[in-house]
Design an enzyme around this catalytic site. Sequence first.
Site, PDB file in Angstrom:
ATOM      1  N   GLU A 114      14.721   2.636  -5.146  1.00 34.72           N
ATOM      2  CA  GLU A 114      13.859   1.577  -5.730  1.00 34.72           C
ATOM      3  C   GLU A 114      12.326   1.917  -5.729  1.00 34.72           C
ATOM      4  OE1 GLU A 114      16.800  -0.627  -3.975  1.00 34.72           O
ATOM      5  OE2 GLU A 114      15.542   0.515  -2.726  1.00 34.72           O
ATOM      6  N   TYR A 126      10.925  10.889 -10.577  1.00 33.53           N
ATOM      7  CA  TYR A 126      12.384  10.705 -10.691  1.00 33.53           C
ATOM      8  C   TYR A 126      12.932  10.802 -11.989  1.00 33.53           C
ATOM      9  CZ  TYR A 126      10.982   8.602  -6.223  1.00 33.53           C
ATOM     10  OH  TYR A 126      10.202   8.281  -5.272  1.00 33.53           O
TER      11      TYR A 126
END
Length: 156
Positions: A114, A126
């Site tokens: 998350e 990411y």
Amino acid sequence: MGEASELPFALSIRAMELADVDAVLKVEEASFVSPWSRAAFVAEVGDNDLACYLVAEADGQVIGYAGMWLIVDEAHVTNVALLPAYRGQGLGNLLMAALCGVAKAVGARRMTLEVRPSNTAAQRLYAKLGFVVRGVRPGYYTDTKEDALIMWLDRL
């Protein structure tokens, strides 16, 4: 676990030990508005069989860490942080790559995490590693009630 030769310091990435908790807390407190407690890290490193944490050291000093839980064939990233002076040098990428390598070595096939919508630097990191947004957890962050983007890396 890992080293980088193009940096102006000796970098190593290794498994976190209980003796690292105080140094990791300094990274945590410099990185998050609502940092984890010492007890939380001690429990993760000392008692949680699902947990795997790595530390990054520059010239022997802990400058960052990353952690995950390994559940069956999935890895769930819990935390990734670097001291502010070491950000923007590709070290987050090295830490995450090392974490992915460990996950794959122990049989994980996918990884999830998350991230705050406001943390665009982390989202870029990411995405560079292949993670894609697959959902939203409304009000996930209790300190600000901010949502969390759920990102997945489908193949380690």
